[in-house]
Design an enzyme around this catalytic site. Sequence first.
Site, PDB file in Angstrom:
ATOM      1  N   ARG A   1       0.817   0.914  -2.617  1.00 24.04           N
ATOM      2  CA  ARG A   1       1.023   2.261  -3.162  1.00 24.04           C
ATOM      3  C   ARG A   1       1.242   3.315  -2.064  1.00 24.04           C
ATOM      4  NH1 ARG A   1      -1.256   5.974  -7.281  1.00 24.04           N
ATOM      5  NH2 ARG A   1      -2.380   7.657  -6.281  1.00 24.04           N
TER       6      ARG A   1
ATOM      7  N   GLU B   1       5.868   1.743  -7.654  1.00 20.65           N
ATOM      8  CA  GLU B   1       6.378   2.243  -8.929  1.00 20.65           C
ATOM      9  C   GLU B   1       7.901   2.124  -8.960  1.00 20.65           C
ATOM     10  OE1 GLU B   1       4.539   6.137  -8.849  1.00 20.65           O
ATOM     11  OE2 GLU B   1       2.544   5.275  -8.830  1.00 20.65           O
TER      12      GLU B   1
ATOM     13  N   ARG C   1      -1.367  12.856  -2.273  1.00 24.71           N
ATOM     14  CA  ARG C   1      -2.626  13.592  -2.095  1.00 24.71           C
ATOM     15  C   ARG C   1      -2.632  14.278  -0.717  1.00 24.71           C
ATOM     16  NH1 ARG C   1      -2.433  11.838  -6.383  1.00 24.71           N
ATOM     17  NH2 ARG C   1      -4.015  10.850  -7.699  1.00 24.71           N
TER      18      ARG C   1
ATOM     19  N   GLU D   1       5.506  10.708 -15.234  1.00 22.67           N
ATOM     20  CA  GLU D   1       5.137   9.293 -15.237  1.00 22.67           C
ATOM     21  C   GLU D   1       6.077   8.573 -16.193  1.00 22.67           C
ATOM     22  OE1 GLU D   1       2.758   7.751 -13.464  1.00 22.67           O
ATOM     23  OE2 GLU D   1       1.647   9.460 -12.667  1.00 22.67           O
TER      24      GLU D   1
ATOM     25  N   HIS E   1       5.118   6.746  -4.532  1.00 23.62           N
ATOM     26  CA  HIS E   1       4.216   5.593  -4.597  1.00 23.62           C
ATOM     27  C   HIS E   1       5.086   4.346  -4.662  1.00 23.62           C
ATOM     28  CE1 HIS E   1       0.961   8.431  -6.274  1.00 23.62           C
ATOM     29  NE2 HIS E   1       0.764   8.211  -4.996  1.00 23.62           N
TER      30      HIS E   1
ATOM     31  N   HIS F   1       7.148   9.241 -11.087  1.00 21.97           N
ATOM     32  CA  HIS F   1       6.188   8.153 -10.887  1.00 21.97           C
ATOM     33  C   HIS F   1       6.265   7.179 -12.062  1.00 21.97           C
ATOM     34  CE1 HIS F   1       3.536  10.247  -7.855  1.00 21.97           C
ATOM     35  NE2 HIS F   1       4.271  11.261  -8.277  1.00 21.97           N
ATOM     36  N   SER F   2       5.437   6.159 -12.012  1.00 24.50           N
ATOM     37  CA  SER F   2       5.137   5.359 -13.192  1.00 24.50           C
ATOM     38  C   SER F   2       3.702   4.881 -13.020  1.00 24.50           C
ATOM     39  CB  SER F   2       6.096   4.173 -13.324  1.00 24.50           C
ATOM     40  OG  SER F   2       5.756   3.133 -12.427  1.00 24.50           O
TER      41      SER F   2
END
Length: 418
Positions: free
Chosen positions: A238, A183, A254, A381, A180, A306-307
Amino acid sequence: MILKFLAIFLLLWKTSPAEKARFDGFSVLRVIPKSEKQHLALKQLLRNSQLEIDVWRFPGFVSQSADIQISPKHFFKLNQTLTELGFRSELLIRDVQKLISEQERKNKGVKETAEVFNYGKYHTLDEVNNWIDNVTKFHPNITSVFEVTKSYEGRTIRGIKISTGDGKSKPGFFIEGGIHSREWISPATLLFMAGQMLDRYTADLRIKQMVDSFNWFILPVFNVDGYEYTWSKNRNWRKTRSKHGLCVGVDPNRNWDYDWCKEGASKDPCSDMYCGPNAFSEVEVKGVADFIMKNSKGMKGFIDFHSFAQLWMSPWGYTTKLPPDFKDQDKGSQLAVEALEKVYGTKYKHGSIANTIYVASGSSADWTYGAAKIKYSYGVELRDTGKYGFLLPPEEIIPSGTETLEALIALANYVVNN
Ligand SMILES: [Zn+2]
């Protein structure tokens, strides 16, 4: 007439692609659904495209917070609707643009020379690629560049492999960042950790043991097109940058071909969780998946960074049911977050993806575990829990990297012995 031309000119100028998106007066609100009814109503509300909402954190389940970015234009309407639904919202970020500008200004102030790469700075894709070239030149015996594939816009997705001694007999460990694009702490943390693994290899026995235990594949920027876009056009981007009807981009987390596009993904091309027209529609995702499959023989570890939210999670994402290996996997998460917390006291939660953050189908860790059979597959995350969200100031990069490296050492040590 002149006024009309002027208006058209201004409109074109405002929306010209060269222009960088601004978020003046945009705020981020936090709401917590207190019942299943409220949770459903909130999910419904977030799908209302007229409000131009940007979800920073999706509502997973009852009593878990959701963070929502809203423009000043729709602020009143959103607030009114939330109040009608019985929510009390908390203002998390008052002005998103202010934080973007602050991050930019601070990042520019971080000193760096052509000779010394500063890990405490956010870097552009070109700078990351230079770093890959330089570290592999500097450590030619234990590192090499690997190329995954070309992105939709033709950029090469690259990473470094660290392999000491006779790599043939060792298991693999694949870590990726920046799937993403907004991030930013994720690629920055990966660069720092890779740098430490190389710089401290000869002097630090714990690092040496960790490095020696695996063939490491480190991919700092997965979504290269999106990442470039966050630097040049829109800090909040994103998804990937492929075109789908009127909208752009697929959520690359996804799009994996494992229980693709069921719960927690969207078929709407304009959604930030768009799963794509089909599984592996995105060349980036297909490329990384093929690369992992090709090297998966003996691969034992996988982490997708991620974050933000501070969570260390294992499969499944597509269902709240737990896989047969959950106990072993979660033990790894537990050891990782305990080691992480010891450094600065930063608290992470751990558990399965669907039970810890939200149900999400077609995600990377489900595929690496379910299809590529990498038992120790994780989604992490990173910092923070919402004060800055994606706009974490650069002075948090090295602390984030330092604590996450401790987590990685603990996890690698556990995985190699199991
Ligand atoms: Zn993410």
